[in-house]
Design a protein around this motif. Structure first.
Motif, PDB file in Angstrom:
ATOM      1  N   MET A  21     -12.745  43.322 -40.626  1.00  0.00           N
ATOM      2  CA  MET A  21     -11.269  43.540 -40.398  1.00  0.00           C
ATOM      3  C   MET A  21     -10.645  42.381 -40.544  1.00  0.00           C
ATOM      4  O   MET A  21     -11.053  41.155 -40.220  1.00  0.00           O
ATOM      5  CB  MET A  21     -11.110  44.169 -39.039  1.00  0.00           C
ATOM      6  CG  MET A  21      -9.543  44.587 -38.882  1.00  0.00           C
ATOM      7  SD  MET A  21      -9.312  44.912 -37.121  1.00  0.00           S
ATOM      8  CE  MET A  21     -10.263  46.143 -36.471  1.00  0.00           C
ATOM      9  N   SER A  22      -9.368  42.562 -41.301  1.00  0.00           N
ATOM     10  CA  SER A  22      -8.907  41.234 -41.681  1.00  0.00           C
ATOM     11  C   SER A  22      -8.000  40.629 -40.443  1.00  0.00           C
ATOM     12  O   SER A  22      -7.686  41.752 -39.577  1.00  0.00           O
ATOM     13  CB  SER A  22      -7.650  41.456 -42.847  1.00  0.00           C
ATOM     14  OG  SER A  22      -6.599  42.337 -42.294  1.00  0.00           O
ATOM     15  N   ASP A  23      -7.509  39.506 -40.215  1.00  0.00           N
ATOM     16  CA  ASP A  23      -6.628  39.152 -39.393  1.00  0.00           C
ATOM     17  C   ASP A  23      -5.530  39.667 -39.202  1.00  0.00           C
ATOM     18  O   ASP A  23      -4.975  40.008 -38.145  1.00  0.00           O
ATOM     19  CB  ASP A  23      -6.310  37.491 -39.537  1.00  0.00           C
ATOM     20  CG  ASP A  23      -7.549  36.634 -39.158  1.00  0.00           C
ATOM     21  OD1 ASP A  23      -8.629  37.139 -38.780  1.00  0.00           O
ATOM     22  OD2 ASP A  23      -7.544  35.496 -39.914  1.00  0.00           O
ATOM     23  N   ALA A  24      -4.722  39.932 -40.160  1.00  0.00           N
ATOM     24  CA  ALA A  24      -3.560  40.636 -40.441  1.00  0.00           C
ATOM     25  C   ALA A  24      -3.840  41.884 -39.365  1.00  0.00           C
ATOM     26  O   ALA A  24      -2.898  42.482 -38.709  1.00  0.00           O
ATOM     27  CB  ALA A  24      -2.897  40.836 -41.738  1.00  0.00           C
ATOM     28  N   ALA A  25      -4.623  42.817 -39.818  1.00  0.00           N
ATOM     29  CA  ALA A  25      -5.156  44.098 -39.274  1.00  0.00           C
ATOM     30  C   ALA A  25      -5.323  43.893 -37.640  1.00  0.00           C
ATOM     31  O   ALA A  25      -4.797  44.835 -36.996  1.00  0.00           O
ATOM     32  CB  ALA A  25      -6.462  44.930 -39.936  1.00  0.00           C
ATOM     33  N   ALA A  26      -5.923  42.941 -37.414  1.00  0.00           N
ATOM     34  CA  ALA A  26      -6.544  42.652 -36.042  1.00  0.00           C
ATOM     35  C   ALA A  26      -5.228  42.305 -35.390  1.00  0.00           C
ATOM     36  O   ALA A  26      -5.243  42.492 -33.994  1.00  0.00           O
ATOM     37  CB  ALA A  26      -7.487  41.465 -35.968  1.00  0.00           C
ATOM     38  N   SER A  27      -4.165  41.736 -35.657  1.00  0.00           N
ATOM     39  CA  SER A  27      -3.054  41.300 -35.031  1.00  0.00           C
ATOM     40  C   SER A  27      -1.799  42.200 -34.820  1.00  0.00           C
ATOM     41  O   SER A  27      -0.826  42.049 -34.232  1.00  0.00           O
ATOM     42  CB  SER A  27      -2.671  40.173 -35.326  1.00  0.00           C
ATOM     43  OG  SER A  27      -2.151  39.911 -36.644  1.00  0.00           O
ATOM     44  N   LYS A  28      -1.972  43.472 -35.692  1.00  0.00           N
ATOM     45  CA  LYS A  28      -0.911  44.110 -35.757  1.00  0.00           C
ATOM     46  C   LYS A  28      -0.773  44.907 -34.357  1.00  0.00           C
ATOM     47  O   LYS A  28      -1.767  45.254 -33.702  1.00  0.00           O
ATOM     48  CB  LYS A  28      -1.240  45.477 -36.733  1.00  0.00           C
ATOM     49  CG  LYS A  28      -0.045  46.145 -36.926  1.00  0.00           C
ATOM     50  CD  LYS A  28      -0.369  47.397 -37.896  1.00  0.00           C
ATOM     51  CE  LYS A  28       1.032  48.016 -38.037  1.00  0.00           C
ATOM     52  NZ  LYS A  28       0.743  49.393 -38.535  1.00  0.00           N
ATOM     53  N   PRO A  29       0.294  44.831 -33.827  1.00  0.00           N
ATOM     54  CA  PRO A  29       0.812  45.614 -32.404  1.00  0.00           C
ATOM     55  C   PRO A  29       0.660  46.979 -32.559  1.00  0.00           C
ATOM     56  O   PRO A  29       0.350  47.869 -33.814  1.00  0.00           O
ATOM     57  CB  PRO A  29       2.121  45.147 -32.464  1.00  0.00           C
ATOM     58  CG  PRO A  29       2.385  44.275 -33.118  1.00  0.00           C
ATOM     59  CD  PRO A  29       1.861  44.401 -34.302  1.00  0.00           C
ATOM     60  N   GLU A  30       0.075  47.510 -31.193  1.00  0.00           N
ATOM     61  CA  GLU A  30      -0.306  48.947 -31.401  1.00  0.00           C
ATOM     62  C   GLU A  30       0.599  49.862 -31.419  1.00  0.00           C
ATOM     63  O   GLU A  30       0.331  51.086 -32.109  1.00  0.00           O
ATOM     64  CB  GLU A  30      -0.853  49.306 -29.658  1.00  0.00           C
ATOM     65  CG  GLU A  30      -2.205  48.490 -29.368  1.00  0.00           C
ATOM     66  CD  GLU A  30      -1.819  47.082 -28.868  1.00  0.00           C
ATOM     67  OE1 GLU A  30      -2.664  46.227 -28.426  1.00  0.00           O
ATOM     68  OE2 GLU A  30      -0.553  46.646 -29.190  1.00  0.00           O
ATOM     69  N   PHE A  31       1.859  49.397 -31.224  1.00  0.00           N
ATOM     70  CA  PHE A  31       3.114  50.220 -31.150  1.00  0.00           C
ATOM     71  C   PHE A  31       4.157  49.623 -32.239  1.00  0.00           C
ATOM     72  O   PHE A  31       5.117  49.163 -31.613  1.00  0.00           O
ATOM     73  CB  PHE A  31       3.628  50.665 -29.969  1.00  0.00           C
ATOM     74  CG  PHE A  31       4.643  51.630 -29.969  1.00  0.00           C
ATOM     75  CD1 PHE A  31       4.843  52.960 -30.492  1.00  0.00           C
ATOM     76  CD2 PHE A  31       5.932  51.317 -29.097  1.00  0.00           C
ATOM     77  CE1 PHE A  31       6.009  53.664 -30.517  1.00  0.00           C
ATOM     78  CE2 PHE A  31       7.100  52.200 -28.910  1.00  0.00           C
ATOM     79  CZ  PHE A  31       7.031  53.175 -29.428  1.00  0.00           C
TER      80      PHE A  31
END
Length: 176
Positions: free
Chosen positions: A1-11
């Motif tokens: 998983m990329s850092d961008a995907a990992a840090s995307k807020p849940e909402f």
């Protein structure tokens, strides 16, 4: 998983600051978002989360006012029983462009109004993440249910009043 995907807020509900004037968005979390928020906040579940907002802009500063409504289930801090909680909160926060003029470790003074400011970079703000953070602040981390006293007693734990610094003095009798 990329850092961008990992840090995307849940909402996440991103909005371009150049297009906010006069908007009155209704935000509502779907089932997957609610489950992710419950995990993030360490609660049993989020049954509903919605916010009705009114946006206004002056230059690159965006004021957001509205109302947050949520139905959540938390565990009692003592008995671990599930407790349903209704949250109904007024919202007010301000998105401001990220400041580049503060020095690390420099003391700054802030007013109560400054505490509602959220810095952003670029041209987008995330209304969903701001609402999620507001929900987190509304959650009582020490919530106790109706069976808390019985659970304390069964575990041999006194009430909070019995645990304080003056608890030992409580049993002393004053002689005349």
């Amino acid at each position: 998983m990329s850092d961008a995907a990992a840090s995307k807020p849940e909402f996440s509900r991103a909005l371009d600051v150049r297009q906010v004037e006069g908007k009155e968005p209704h935000l509502e979390a779907n089932e997957a978002e609610r489950a992710a928020l419950a995990a993030r906040f360490g609660i049993v579940r989020v049954d509903s989360l919605a916010a009705d907002l009114t946006l206004s802009r002056k230059d690159r500063t965006v004021d957001v006012r509205g109302r947050l409504k949520a139905e959540i289930v938390q565990s009692c801090a003592i008995s671990a029983e599930d407790i349903p909680v209704s949250i109904d909160e007024d919202l007010f926060f301000r998105f401001v462009p990220e400041s580049t003029d503060h020095v690390p470790d420099e003391e700054i003074e802030i007013s109560a109004e400054d505490c509602d400011e959220i810095e952003y970079t670029g041209t987008h703000i995330d209304l969903g993440e701001a609402v999620a953070q507001s929900l987190a602040l509304a959650i009582d981390p020490f919530l106790t249910g109706p069976d808390a006293d019985a659970a304390r007693k069964a575990a041999g734990i006194g009430t909070p009043e019995d645990q304080g610094p003056f608890a030992a003095l409580k049993g002393l009798k004053l002689e005349k």
